[in-house]
Scaffold this motif. Structure first.
Motif, PDB file in Angstrom:
ATOM      1  N   GLY A 180      33.472  43.694  34.810  1.00  0.00           N
ATOM      2  CA  GLY A 180      33.953  42.671  35.730  1.00  0.00           C
ATOM      3  C   GLY A 180      35.464  42.624  35.793  1.00  0.00           C
ATOM      4  O   GLY A 180      36.059  42.444  36.865  1.00  0.00           O
ATOM      5  N   GLY A 181      36.110  42.816  34.659  1.00  0.00           N
ATOM      6  CA  GLY A 181      37.568  42.818  34.646  1.00  0.00           C
ATOM      7  C   GLY A 181      38.138  44.001  35.395  1.00  0.00           C
ATOM      8  O   GLY A 181      39.121  43.861  36.156  1.00  0.00           O
ATOM      9  N   TRP A 182      37.548  45.176  35.181  1.00  0.00           N
ATOM     10  CA  TRP A 182      38.024  46.354  35.917  1.00  0.00           C
ATOM     11  C   TRP A 182      37.764  46.222  37.422  1.00  0.00           C
ATOM     12  O   TRP A 182      38.571  46.658  38.241  1.00  0.00           O
ATOM     13  CB  TRP A 182      37.367  47.622  35.380  1.00  0.00           C
ATOM     14  CG  TRP A 182      37.845  48.013  34.009  1.00  0.00           C
ATOM     15  CD1 TRP A 182      37.153  47.981  32.848  1.00  0.00           C
ATOM     16  CD2 TRP A 182      39.142  48.487  33.703  1.00  0.00           C
ATOM     17  NE1 TRP A 182      37.915  48.400  31.781  1.00  0.00           N
ATOM     18  CE2 TRP A 182      39.167  48.723  32.291  1.00  0.00           C
ATOM     19  CE3 TRP A 182      40.310  48.748  34.412  1.00  0.00           C
ATOM     20  CZ2 TRP A 182      40.294  49.200  31.610  1.00  0.00           C
ATOM     21  CZ3 TRP A 182      41.431  49.231  33.737  1.00  0.00           C
ATOM     22  CH2 TRP A 182      41.425  49.451  32.359  1.00  0.00           C
ATOM     23  N   THR A 183      36.670  45.621  37.767  1.00  0.00           N
ATOM     24  CA  THR A 183      36.383  45.409  39.198  1.00  0.00           C
ATOM     25  C   THR A 183      37.410  44.463  39.823  1.00  0.00           C
ATOM     26  O   THR A 183      37.909  44.696  40.934  1.00  0.00           O
ATOM     27  CB  THR A 183      34.974  44.836  39.373  1.00  0.00           C
ATOM     28  OG1 THR A 183      34.016  45.733  38.787  1.00  0.00           O
ATOM     29  CG2 THR A 183      34.649  44.640  40.834  1.00  0.00           C
ATOM     30  N   GLY A 184      37.720  43.394  39.114  1.00  0.00           N
ATOM     31  CA  GLY A 184      38.725  42.471  39.627  1.00  0.00           C
ATOM     32  C   GLY A 184      40.084  43.120  39.772  1.00  0.00           C
ATOM     33  O   GLY A 184      40.797  42.895  40.766  1.00  0.00           O
ATOM     34  N   LEU A 185      40.477  43.970  38.790  1.00  0.00           N
ATOM     35  CA  LEU A 185      41.767  44.660  38.867  1.00  0.00           C
ATOM     36  C   LEU A 185      41.784  45.657  40.021  1.00  0.00           C
ATOM     37  O   LEU A 185      42.791  45.787  40.741  1.00  0.00           O
ATOM     38  CB  LEU A 185      42.064  45.349  37.545  1.00  0.00           C
ATOM     39  CG  LEU A 185      43.412  46.093  37.452  1.00  0.00           C
ATOM     40  CD1 LEU A 185      44.563  45.112  37.636  1.00  0.00           C
ATOM     41  CD2 LEU A 185      43.530  46.838  36.116  1.00  0.00           C
ATOM     42  N   GLY A 186      40.660  46.372  40.224  1.00  0.00           N
ATOM     43  CA  GLY A 186      40.592  47.326  41.337  1.00  0.00           C
ATOM     44  C   GLY A 186      40.678  46.639  42.684  1.00  0.00           C
ATOM     45  O   GLY A 186      41.361  47.117  43.606  1.00  0.00           O
ATOM     46  N   LEU A 187      39.980  45.528  42.821  1.00  0.00           N
ATOM     47  CA  LEU A 187      40.070  44.774  44.077  1.00  0.00           C
ATOM     48  C   LEU A 187      41.487  44.268  44.326  1.00  0.00           C
ATOM     49  O   LEU A 187      41.987  44.292  45.460  1.00  0.00           O
ATOM     50  CB  LEU A 187      39.095  43.592  44.048  1.00  0.00           C
ATOM     51  CG  LEU A 187      37.601  43.926  44.147  1.00  0.00           C
ATOM     52  CD1 LEU A 187      36.771  42.659  43.971  1.00  0.00           C
ATOM     53  CD2 LEU A 187      37.295  44.585  45.484  1.00  0.00           C
ATOM     54  N   LEU A 188      42.148  43.831  43.265  1.00  0.00           N
ATOM     55  CA  LEU A 188      43.505  43.280  43.404  1.00  0.00           C
ATOM     56  C   LEU A 188      44.492  44.345  43.852  1.00  0.00           C
ATOM     57  O   LEU A 188      45.262  44.147  44.803  1.00  0.00           O
ATOM     58  CB  LEU A 188      43.921  42.673  42.072  1.00  0.00           C
ATOM     59  CG  LEU A 188      45.003  41.582  42.115  1.00  0.00           C
ATOM     60  CD1 LEU A 188      44.501  40.385  42.906  1.00  0.00           C
ATOM     61  CD2 LEU A 188      45.393  41.180  40.707  1.00  0.00           C
ATOM     62  N   LEU A 189      44.455  45.505  43.191  1.00  0.00           N
ATOM     63  CA  LEU A 189      45.413  46.563  43.522  1.00  0.00           C
ATOM     64  C   LEU A 189      45.062  47.258  44.848  1.00  0.00           C
ATOM     65  O   LEU A 189      45.957  47.610  45.630  1.00  0.00           O
ATOM     66  CB  LEU A 189      45.467  47.579  42.385  1.00  0.00           C
ATOM     67  CG  LEU A 189      45.957  47.035  41.034  1.00  0.00           C
ATOM     68  CD1 LEU A 189      45.979  48.141  39.981  1.00  0.00           C
ATOM     69  CD2 LEU A 189      47.333  46.400  41.164  1.00  0.00           C
TER      70      LEU A 189
END
Length: 210
Positions: free
Chosen positions: A84-93
């Motif tokens: 979930g954290g990696w998904t959130g970071l990918g969406l953000l960038l």
């Protein structure tokens, strides 16, 4: 008669230097915040263009940023360990990169059209015909009529060469009156003498008969 009225003045765009400063400011602010302030770029674009598409983009980017913050905030520690954290970071960038490209291109295109596309001169409407007054001639000559199909185009008649007029001749002098020949006078005189002799003989014969 009422005129056409006054046209509303077109709003002048800001100077180019100020526009470049605002673009750099919003892009830098979004990058330094690691994408958490990405929504500020589509917000400014929607306020400037007032297009429904840009307002929809602003709402979508704001929703993605909120989801990304929630996913990153669900991490137990300071570092990212879960999917979930990696998904959130990918969406953000990813959202940051896409929005920067769209924001710059749309902002430049909008102000370019506003600066150069809004000042095109419109042709003046043709005046209504006024009866009783002579109309001005047409600004362009009328196009020749196309020949009907099946009829040959008549060739122009060749010009006949100019014939120079004949030179004026000098007047011919009238011949002088001819005098009767002397022989003709003598002949007339002899005939008169014979006629006189004949008449005298006739008169003498009549007198002798009495």
């Amino acid at each position: 008669m009422h005129g056409h009225g006054y046209t509303q003045p077109v709003k002048q765009p800001p100077p180019t230097g100020w526009l470049v400063f605002l673009r750099v400011l919003f892009v830098t602010l979004s990058i330094l915040s690691l994408g958490f302030l990405t929504w500020t770029m589509p917000l400014r674009l929607a306020i400037v263009t007032r297009k429904p598409l840009d307002w929809g983009l602003f709402a979508a980017v704001l929703a993605v940023d909120i989801v990304s913050v929630v996913l990153l905030g669900s991490e137990p520690g300071d570092e990212i360990h879960t999917a979930g954290g990696w998904t959130g970071l990918g969406l953000l960038l990813g959202t940051l990169v896409v929005v920067i490209a769209y924001y710059l291109s749309a902002d430049v295109r909008h102000f370019h059209q506003l600066r150069y596309g809004g000042f095109a001169p419109h042709p003046a409407p043709a005046p209504a015909p006024s009866y009783g007054y002579p109309q001005p001639p047409a600004p362009y000559p009328a196009a020749p009529l196309a020949p009907m199909p099946g009829h040959p185009i008549p060739a122009p008649a060749p010009h006949a060469p100019a014939v120079p007029p004949p030179p004026a001749s000098a007047p011919v002098p009238a011949p002088p009156p001819r005098r009767p020949a002397p022989a003709r006078i003598d002949q007339v005189r002899a005939e008169l003498d014979e006629l006189s002799d004949y008449l005298r003989r006739q008169d003498g014969g009549h007198e002798g008969g009495r």
